[in-house]
Design a protein around this motif. Structure first.
Motif, PDB file in Angstrom:
ATOM      1  N   ASN A 274       7.279  -4.694   8.599  1.00  0.00           N
ATOM      2  CA  ASN A 274       7.765  -4.217   7.304  1.00  0.00           C
ATOM      3  C   ASN A 274       6.624  -3.977   6.326  1.00  0.00           C
ATOM      4  OD1 ASN A 274      10.540  -4.485   8.031  1.00  0.00           O
ATOM      5  ND2 ASN A 274      10.403  -6.682   7.640  1.00  0.00           N
ATOM      6  N   THR A 275       6.908  -3.132   5.362  1.00  0.00           N
ATOM      7  CA  THR A 275       5.984  -2.957   4.242  1.00  0.00           C
ATOM      8  C   THR A 275       6.329  -4.002   3.179  1.00  0.00           C
ATOM      9  OG1 THR A 275       7.466  -1.326   3.235  1.00  0.00           O
ATOM     10  CG2 THR A 275       5.749  -0.490   4.693  1.00  0.00           C
ATOM     11  N   MET A 276       5.824  -3.830   1.985  1.00  0.00           N
ATOM     12  CA  MET A 276       6.118  -4.769   0.901  1.00  0.00           C
ATOM     13  C   MET A 276       7.514  -4.555   0.321  1.00  0.00           C
ATOM     14  SD  MET A 276       2.478  -4.865  -1.129  1.00  0.00           S
ATOM     15  CE  MET A 276       3.091  -6.080  -2.294  1.00  0.00           C
ATOM     16  N   VAL A 277       8.281  -3.637   0.911  1.00  0.00           N
ATOM     17  CA  VAL A 277       9.624  -3.322   0.424  1.00  0.00           C
ATOM     18  C   VAL A 277      10.656  -4.103   1.224  1.00  0.00           C
ATOM     19  CG1 VAL A 277      11.308  -1.501   0.046  1.00  0.00           C
ATOM     20  CG2 VAL A 277       8.881  -1.005  -0.210  1.00  0.00           C
ATOM     21  N   ASN A 278      11.604  -4.701   0.508  1.00  0.00           N
ATOM     22  CA  ASN A 278      12.707  -5.404   1.173  1.00  0.00           C
ATOM     23  C   ASN A 278      14.029  -4.664   1.034  1.00  0.00           C
ATOM     24  OD1 ASN A 278      11.128  -7.635   2.009  1.00  0.00           O
ATOM     25  ND2 ASN A 278      11.262  -8.525  -0.045  1.00  0.00           N
ATOM     26  N   GLU A 279      14.189  -3.903  -0.036  1.00  0.00           N
ATOM     27  CA  GLU A 279      15.440  -3.198  -0.294  1.00  0.00           C
ATOM     28  C   GLU A 279      15.185  -1.704  -0.431  1.00  0.00           C
ATOM     29  OE1 GLU A 279      17.212  -4.870  -3.733  1.00  0.00           O
ATOM     30  OE2 GLU A 279      17.422  -6.891  -2.872  1.00  0.00           O
ATOM     31  N   LYS A 280      16.177  -0.925  -0.031  1.00  0.00           N
ATOM     32  CA  LYS A 280      16.038   0.527  -0.069  1.00  0.00           C
ATOM     33  C   LYS A 280      15.903   1.052  -1.490  1.00  0.00           C
ATOM     34  CE  LYS A 280      16.444   2.732   3.235  1.00  0.00           C
ATOM     35  NZ  LYS A 280      15.484   3.307   4.230  1.00  0.00           N
ATOM     36  N   GLU A 281      16.602   0.459  -2.440  1.00  0.00           N
ATOM     37  CA  GLU A 281      16.505   0.909  -3.829  1.00  0.00           C
ATOM     38  C   GLU A 281      15.084   0.726  -4.359  1.00  0.00           C
ATOM     39  OE1 GLU A 281      18.569   2.505  -5.618  1.00  0.00           O
ATOM     40  OE2 GLU A 281      20.310   2.432  -4.296  1.00  0.00           O
ATOM     41  N   VAL A 282      14.458  -0.386  -3.992  1.00  0.00           N
ATOM     42  CA  VAL A 282      13.073  -0.627  -4.402  1.00  0.00           C
ATOM     43  C   VAL A 282      12.146   0.383  -3.727  1.00  0.00           C
ATOM     44  CG1 VAL A 282      11.180  -2.301  -4.385  1.00  0.00           C
ATOM     45  CG2 VAL A 282      13.532  -3.071  -4.771  1.00  0.00           C
ATOM     46  N   TYR A 283      12.427   0.676  -2.466  1.00  0.00           N
ATOM     47  CA  TYR A 283      11.623   1.654  -1.717  1.00  0.00           C
ATOM     48  C   TYR A 283      11.642   3.015  -2.404  1.00  0.00           C
ATOM     49  CZ  TYR A 283      10.421   4.891   2.053  1.00  0.00           C
ATOM     50  OH  TYR A 283       9.861   5.892   2.803  1.00  0.00           O
ATOM     51  N   ILE A 284      12.801   3.418  -2.907  1.00  0.00           N
ATOM     52  CA  ILE A 284      12.931   4.725  -3.563  1.00  0.00           C
ATOM     53  C   ILE A 284      12.232   4.729  -4.921  1.00  0.00           C
ATOM     54  CG2 ILE A 284      14.598   6.343  -4.562  1.00  0.00           C
ATOM     55  CD1 ILE A 284      16.540   5.481  -2.347  1.00  0.00           C
ATOM     56  N   ARG A 285      12.342   3.629  -5.655  1.00  0.00           N
ATOM     57  CA  ARG A 285      11.761   3.577  -7.000  1.00  0.00           C
ATOM     58  C   ARG A 285      10.264   3.291  -6.995  1.00  0.00           C
ATOM     59  NH1 ARG A 285      16.300   0.227  -8.129  1.00  0.00           N
ATOM     60  NH2 ARG A 285      14.875  -1.561  -8.205  1.00  0.00           N
ATOM     61  N   ARG A 286       9.779   2.582  -5.971  1.00  0.00           N
ATOM     62  CA  ARG A 286       8.380   2.186  -5.929  1.00  0.00           C
ATOM     63  C   ARG A 286       7.709   2.693  -4.647  1.00  0.00           C
ATOM     64  NH1 ARG A 286       6.602  -1.906  -9.304  1.00  0.00           N
ATOM     65  NH2 ARG A 286       4.590  -1.204  -8.451  1.00  0.00           N
ATOM     66  N   PRO A 287       7.290   3.951  -4.628  1.00  0.00           N
ATOM     67  CA  PRO A 287       6.612   4.493  -3.437  1.00  0.00           C
ATOM     68  C   PRO A 287       5.349   3.714  -3.074  1.00  0.00           C
ATOM     69  CG  PRO A 287       7.221   6.254  -4.959  1.00  0.00           C
ATOM     70  CD  PRO A 287       7.451   4.973  -5.674  1.00  0.00           C
ATOM     71  N   ASP A 288       4.682   3.117  -4.083  1.00  0.00           N
ATOM     72  CA  ASP A 288       3.440   2.393  -3.803  1.00  0.00           C
ATOM     73  C   ASP A 288       3.678   1.174  -2.920  1.00  0.00           C
ATOM     74  OD1 ASP A 288       4.905   1.564  -6.122  1.00  0.00           O
ATOM     75  OD2 ASP A 288       3.263   0.217  -6.649  1.00  0.00           O
ATOM     76  N   TYR A 289       4.858   0.564  -3.014  1.00  0.00           N
ATOM     77  CA  TYR A 289       5.166  -0.579  -2.155  1.00  0.00           C
ATOM     78  C   TYR A 289       5.304  -0.153  -0.694  1.00  0.00           C
ATOM     79  CZ  TYR A 289       6.063  -3.668  -6.139  1.00  0.00           C
ATOM     80  OH  TYR A 289       5.926  -4.440  -7.268  1.00  0.00           O
ATOM     81  N   GLY A 290       5.757   1.064  -0.476  1.00  0.00           N
ATOM     82  CA  GLY A 290       5.916   1.558   0.888  1.00  0.00           C
ATOM     83  C   GLY A 290       4.600   1.943   1.543  1.00  0.00           C
ATOM     84  N   ARG A 291       3.516   1.962   0.751  1.00  0.00           N
ATOM     85  CA  ARG A 291       2.189   2.305   1.284  1.00  0.00           C
ATOM     86  C   ARG A 291       1.390   1.066   1.695  1.00  0.00           C
ATOM     87  NH1 ARG A 291       1.904   5.500  -3.877  1.00  0.00           N
ATOM     88  NH2 ARG A 291       2.854   7.508  -3.411  1.00  0.00           N
ATOM     89  N   LYS A 292       1.975  -0.109   1.454  1.00  0.00           N
ATOM     90  CA  LYS A 292       1.253  -1.346   1.739  1.00  0.00           C
ATOM     91  C   LYS A 292       2.042  -2.218   2.716  1.00  0.00           C
ATOM     92  CE  LYS A 292      -0.669  -1.325  -2.936  1.00  0.00           C
ATOM     93  NZ  LYS A 292      -0.733  -2.054  -4.230  1.00  0.00           N
ATOM     94  N   LEU A 293       1.360  -2.763   3.689  1.00  0.00           N
ATOM     95  CA  LEU A 293       1.982  -3.660   4.656  1.00  0.00           C
ATOM     96  C   LEU A 293       2.106  -5.058   4.059  1.00  0.00           C
ATOM     97  CD1 LEU A 293      -0.025  -2.566   7.818  1.00  0.00           C
ATOM     98  CD2 LEU A 293       2.408  -2.126   7.414  1.00  0.00           C
ATOM     99  N   SER A 294       3.159  -5.750   4.462  1.00  0.00           N
ATOM    100  CA  SER A 294       3.291  -7.145   4.049  1.00  0.00           C
ATOM    101  C   SER A 294       2.253  -7.984   4.790  1.00  0.00           C
ATOM    102  CB  SER A 294       4.703  -7.649   4.362  1.00  0.00           C
ATOM    103  OG  SER A 294       4.915  -7.659   5.771  1.00  0.00           O
ATOM    104  N   GLU A 295       1.973  -9.167   4.267  1.00  0.00           N
ATOM    105  CA  GLU A 295       0.989 -10.042   4.899  1.00  0.00           C
ATOM    106  C   GLU A 295       1.426 -10.450   6.297  1.00  0.00           C
ATOM    107  OE1 GLU A 295      -2.020 -10.763   3.817  1.00  0.00           O
ATOM    108  OE2 GLU A 295      -1.609  -9.413   2.136  1.00  0.00           O
TER     109      GLU A 295
END
Length: 338
Positions: free
Chosen positions: A165-186
């Protein structure tokens, strides 16, 4: 109030109700069934006999269901010439599409044959025609499902891909915050470092992006075709995996972790009203954090209505070979080629 008057009024009401019940019973006995008339019949005219359906209440099957008499088997229902004309108009109405009486039907047809866009659909007053509107609603719903849907785990297991997964947990956050989708979770970084081959020539990644339908419909064909193409070209391929809710630039973080020569990201594109399952393949030579978009290259519009998935996978192999040869991608590759 006068009790005698109340009694007299009550008696009149009871007699009236009894007389109505008697009349209803007589009417039911004299009637062979219930008739349904076509509500579209013209007012002031006798309803068409073809629009009558008779329910035979006396003949019921053992299950207690009412049988509907067939028009074709009813001898007393015959279609007159006026009925036939009206019937033909109704038949042709459901098949009529596009602009009514266009000035140049040949030219209009030629234009419509050159694009899948909604042109020449015609209108009903100020609004689109019913079939056009329903098709629009269907395509819009498919686009929404593509964005909010998830890729089936069965497909990932069949392709032998593990999921991170990336740093996104929810689809709504993924849509609003593209920068979170560019980063992998730890956790994803640790998982990748544990399972993946280091410094491969080609690293393949799949991601749903903005269309899970793109991966569901086209991901397998593109991936298997690309695998075969790389094998035939003798190019080393690392450990492929799947990133959930990823963006294009997530390939930069993968490049930092595994240090491959080329990263290929198969990702679902933003769905439109023409296709909700379009897949794109992004390539980059040695992507790292800070890589600019001009250094990426893309083969887009991969779906059944665009580039065939199997053909796209085979073509990607030749592009990767060229990227490795010139050690460049994107604009830099174009400059080095010529």
């Amino acid at each position: 109030m006068n009790p005698e008057l109340i009694e007299k009024v009550t008696r009149l009401v009871v007699e009236k109700l009894q007389s109505q019940q008697t009349a209803d019973v007589k009417q039911q006995k004299s009637s062979a069934g219930v008739k349904f008339w076509d509500h579209t019949s013209n007012p002031g005219k006798e309803p068409s006999k073809m629009s009558v359906g008779v329910i035979e209440t006396e003949k019921q099957d053992t299950g207690g269901l009412i049988k509907i008499k067939s028009y074709q088997n009813t001898k007393d229902l015959k279609m007159t010439s006026s009925d036939k004309i009206s019937h033909d108009k109704i038949e042709s109405f459901s098949e009529k599409r596009g602009i009514d009486n266009p000035a140049d039907p040949v030219e209009l047809q030629a234009l419509m044959s050159k694009t899948p866009a909604r042109i020449g659909v015609g209108r009903a007053g100020l609004r689109p025609k019913t079939d056009t509107w329903l098709k629009f609603r269907f395509d819009h719903a498919a686009a929404v499902d593509a964005v909010y849907g998830d890729v089936n785990d069965e497909l990932l297991n069949r392709l032998g891909l593990f999921k991170v997964n990336t740093m996104v947990n929810e689809k709504e956050v993924y849509i609003r915050r593209p920068d979170y989708g560019r980063k992998l979770s730890e956790e994803a970084k640790k998982h990748i470092l544990t399972k993946c081959q280091k410094a491969p020539t080609v690293q393949i990644i799949l991601s749903d992006g903005l269309s899970s339908s793109a991966i569901e419909e086209n991901g397998e064909d593109v991936y298997l075709s690309l695998q075969q193409s790389l094998k035939s070209l003798g190019l080393d391929m690392g450990t492929p995996f799947y990133i959930e809710k990823g963006r294009v630039a997530v390939m930069d973080e993968v490049g930092e972790l595994l240090k491959p020569k080329v990263v290929v990201l198969l990702i679902g594109e933003r769905p439109g009203l023409l296709s909700a399952e379009s897949l794109s393949a992004y390539l980059c030579y040695e992507p790292r954090k800070g890589t600019i978009e001009a250094d990426r290259m893309v083969i887009s519009n991969i779906h059944k209505g665009g580039i065939p998935p199997a053909e796209a996978g085979a073509y990607l192999g030749t592009v990767i070979q060229k990227v490795i040869k010139y050690e460049a991608s994107g604009v830099s590759l174009v400059k080095k080629e010529g």
